[in-house]
Design a protein around this motif. Structure first.
Motif, mmCIF file in Angstrom:
data_model
loop_
_atom_site.group_PDB
_atom_site.id
_atom_site.type_symbol
_atom_site.label_atom_id
_atom_site.label_comp_id
_atom_site.label_asym_id
_atom_site.label_seq_id
_atom_site.Cartn_x
_atom_site.Cartn_y
_atom_site.Cartn_z
ATOM 1 N N LEU A 87 -8.440 14.553 13.918
ATOM 2 C CA LEU A 87 -8.670 13.078 13.880
ATOM 3 C C LEU A 87 -7.400 12.064 13.931
ATOM 4 C CD1 LEU A 87 -11.602 13.224 11.232
ATOM 5 C CD2 LEU A 87 -11.725 13.790 13.667
ATOM 6 N N SER A 88 -7.728 10.832 14.503
ATOM 7 C CA SER A 88 -6.777 9.865 14.342
ATOM 8 C C SER A 88 -7.143 8.695 13.562
ATOM 9 C CB SER A 88 -5.899 9.859 15.840
ATOM 10 O OG SER A 88 -5.734 10.852 16.504
ATOM 11 N N CYS A 89 -6.217 8.174 12.976
ATOM 12 C CA CYS A 89 -6.487 7.018 12.337
ATOM 13 C C CYS A 89 -5.557 5.917 12.688
ATOM 14 C CB CYS A 89 -6.393 7.027 10.910
ATOM 15 S SG CYS A 89 -6.830 5.309 9.923
ATOM 16 N N ALA A 90 -5.789 4.995 14.018
ATOM 17 C CA ALA A 90 -4.761 4.105 14.084
ATOM 18 C C ALA A 90 -4.973 2.726 13.521
ATOM 19 C CB ALA A 90 -4.953 3.932 15.845
ATOM 20 N N ALA A 91 -3.855 2.055 12.953
ATOM 21 C CA ALA A 91 -3.631 0.661 12.445
ATOM 22 C C ALA A 91 -3.390 -0.220 13.309
ATOM 23 C CB ALA A 91 -2.666 0.945 11.277
ATOM 24 N N SER A 92 -3.866 -1.454 12.957
ATOM 25 C CA SER A 92 -3.147 -2.729 14.053
ATOM 26 C C SER A 92 -3.175 -3.988 12.978
ATOM 27 C CB SER A 92 -4.116 -2.746 15.166
ATOM 28 O OG SER A 92 -5.518 -3.103 14.517
ATOM 29 N N GLY A 93 -2.398 -4.690 13.405
ATOM 30 C CA GLY A 93 -2.249 -5.947 12.603
ATOM 31 C C GLY A 93 -1.165 -5.960 11.535
ATOM 32 N N ARG A 94 -1.062 -4.830 11.184
ATOM 33 C CA ARG A 94 0.217 -4.553 10.189
ATOM 34 C C ARG A 94 0.766 -3.246 10.319
ATOM 35 N NH1 ARG A 94 -0.848 -6.974 4.131
ATOM 36 N NH2 ARG A 94 -1.102 -9.021 4.639
ATOM 37 N N THR A 95 1.964 -3.123 10.030
ATOM 38 C CA THR A 95 2.377 -1.857 9.968
ATOM 39 C C THR A 95 1.990 -0.790 9.017
ATOM 40 O OG1 THR A 95 4.582 -0.428 9.535
ATOM 41 C CG2 THR A 95 4.425 -2.514 8.323
ATOM 42 N N ILE A 96 1.742 0.517 9.112
ATOM 43 C CA ILE A 96 0.960 1.338 8.143
ATOM 44 C C ILE A 96 1.807 1.780 7.231
ATOM 45 C CG2 ILE A 96 1.386 3.560 9.348
ATOM 46 C CD1 ILE A 96 -1.662 3.856 9.151
ATOM 47 N N SER A 97 3.235 1.487 7.222
ATOM 48 C CA SER A 97 4.236 2.217 6.419
ATOM 49 C C SER A 97 3.830 2.005 4.934
ATOM 50 C CB SER A 97 5.504 2.087 7.031
ATOM 51 O OG SER A 97 6.041 0.691 7.043
ATOM 52 N N PRO A 98 3.471 0.945 4.510
ATOM 53 C CA PRO A 98 3.406 0.736 2.885
ATOM 54 C C PRO A 98 1.921 1.136 2.435
ATOM 55 C CG PRO A 98 3.317 -1.540 4.025
ATOM 56 C CD PRO A 98 3.454 -0.460 5.236
ATOM 57 N N TYR A 99 1.215 1.750 3.328
ATOM 58 C CA TYR A 99 -0.149 2.103 2.657
ATOM 59 C C TYR A 99 -0.331 3.273 2.578
ATOM 60 C CZ TYR A 99 -1.623 -2.612 4.575
ATOM 61 O OH TYR A 99 -1.659 -4.087 4.361
ATOM 62 N N THR A 100 -0.916 3.752 1.510
ATOM 63 C CA THR A 100 -1.601 5.195 1.121
ATOM 64 C C THR A 100 -2.946 5.115 1.955
ATOM 65 O OG1 THR A 100 -0.495 5.281 -1.045
ATOM 66 C CG2 THR A 100 -2.782 6.438 -0.482
ATOM 67 N N ILE A 101 -3.105 6.213 2.803
ATOM 68 C CA ILE A 101 -4.208 6.320 3.725
ATOM 69 C C ILE A 101 -5.045 7.530 3.110
ATOM 70 C CG2 ILE A 101 -4.959 6.758 6.089
ATOM 71 C CD1 ILE A 101 -3.504 4.117 5.704
ATOM 72 N N GLY A 102 -6.353 7.487 2.861
ATOM 73 C CA GLY A 102 -7.326 8.515 2.814
ATOM 74 C C GLY A 102 -8.132 8.783 3.879
ATOM 75 N N TRP A 103 -8.551 9.986 4.206
ATOM 76 C CA TRP A 103 -9.686 10.393 4.971
ATOM 77 C C TRP A 103 -11.055 10.809 3.955
ATOM 78 C CZ3 TRP A 103 -10.423 9.967 9.755
ATOM 79 C CH2 TRP A 103 -9.335 9.715 10.937
ATOM 80 N N PHE A 104 -12.084 10.066 4.303
ATOM 81 C CA PHE A 104 -13.327 10.554 3.660
ATOM 82 C C PHE A 104 -14.303 11.071 4.542
ATOM 83 C CE2 PHE A 104 -12.538 8.156 -0.526
ATOM 84 C CZ PHE A 104 -11.389 7.482 -0.112
ATOM 85 N N ARG A 105 -15.177 11.735 3.793
ATOM 86 C CA ARG A 105 -16.170 12.385 4.635
ATOM 87 C C ARG A 105 -17.647 11.871 3.874
ATOM 88 N NH1 ARG A 105 -15.231 17.644 4.507
ATOM 89 N NH2 ARG A 105 -16.392 18.044 2.360
ATOM 90 N N GLN A 106 -18.485 11.376 4.712
ATOM 91 C CA GLN A 106 -19.867 10.932 4.547
ATOM 92 C C GLN A 106 -20.719 11.874 4.912
ATOM 93 O OE1 GLN A 106 -20.963 6.813 4.629
ATOM 94 N NE2 GLN A 106 -22.201 7.131 2.964
ATOM 95 N N ALA A 107 -21.339 12.669 3.908
ATOM 96 C CA ALA A 107 -22.725 13.652 4.543
ATOM 97 C C ALA A 107 -23.740 12.894 4.466
ATOM 98 C CB ALA A 107 -22.641 14.949 3.693
ATOM 99 N N PRO A 108 -24.817 13.032 5.572
ATOM 100 C CA PRO A 108 -26.084 12.542 5.481
ATOM 101 C C PRO A 108 -26.773 12.226 4.156
ATOM 102 C CG PRO A 108 -25.869 14.029 7.457
ATOM 103 C CD PRO A 108 -24.621 14.067 6.403
ATOM 104 N N GLY A 109 -27.065 11.037 3.642
ATOM 105 C CA GLY A 109 -27.504 10.807 2.467
ATOM 106 C C GLY A 109 -26.790 11.071 1.428
ATOM 107 N N LYS A 110 -25.332 11.100 1.453
ATOM 108 C CA LYS A 110 -24.615 11.206 0.396
ATOM 109 C C LYS A 110 -23.229 10.234 0.373
ATOM 110 C CE LYS A 110 -25.274 16.139 -0.396
ATOM 111 N NZ LYS A 110 -24.513 17.611 -0.519
#
Length: 122
Positions: free
Chosen positions: A19-42
């Motif tokens: 998976l890729s998470c592309a940022a725009s509008g600002r540089t991503i360097s100062p951010y902490t990034i999380g990948w979240f999963r949402q299963a159906p109904g959860k």
């Protein structure tokens, strides 16, 4: 920061996706990034995160199979997933926070991309 997640798809159990998470509008360097999963109904659960300092968190169930990385020059964070399991099916979201550490609570991440669907067939 605007985020766009991509790379989801249909894969057989035991397969791999990146998976890729592309940022725009600002540089991503100062951010902490999380990948979240949402299963159906959860709710959304943090699967992996990488802080702006490069500290990494993995949910216990994905350790050794998932790898998160960031390329600040490309303004992108990646999540490599291998040995996928059917129970890991769901929408995967990337989210950004200006906190200096990875936190598991989704509410601590103000900026979210749209989800990308991962379906793992048995």
């Amino acid at each position: 920061v605007q985020l766009q997640a991509s790379g989801g798809g249909l894969v057989e159990a035991g397969g791999s996706l990146t998976l890729s998470c592309a940022a725009s509008g600002r540089t991503i360097s100062p951010y902490t990034i999380g990948w979240f999963r949402q299963a159906p109904g959860k709710g959304r659960q943090l699967v992996a995160g990488i802080s702006r300092y490069g500290d990494i968190y993995y949910k216990d169930s994905v350790k050794g199979r998932f790898t998160i990385s960031r390329d600040n020059a490309k303004n992108t964070v990646f999540l490599q997933m291998s040995s996928l399991k059917p129970e890991e099916t769901g929408d995967y979201y990337c989210a950004a926070s200006l906190l200096g550490e990875v936190v598991t609570a989704a509410a601590r991440y103000p900026d979210w991309g749209q989800g990308t669907l991962v379906t793992v067939s048995s």
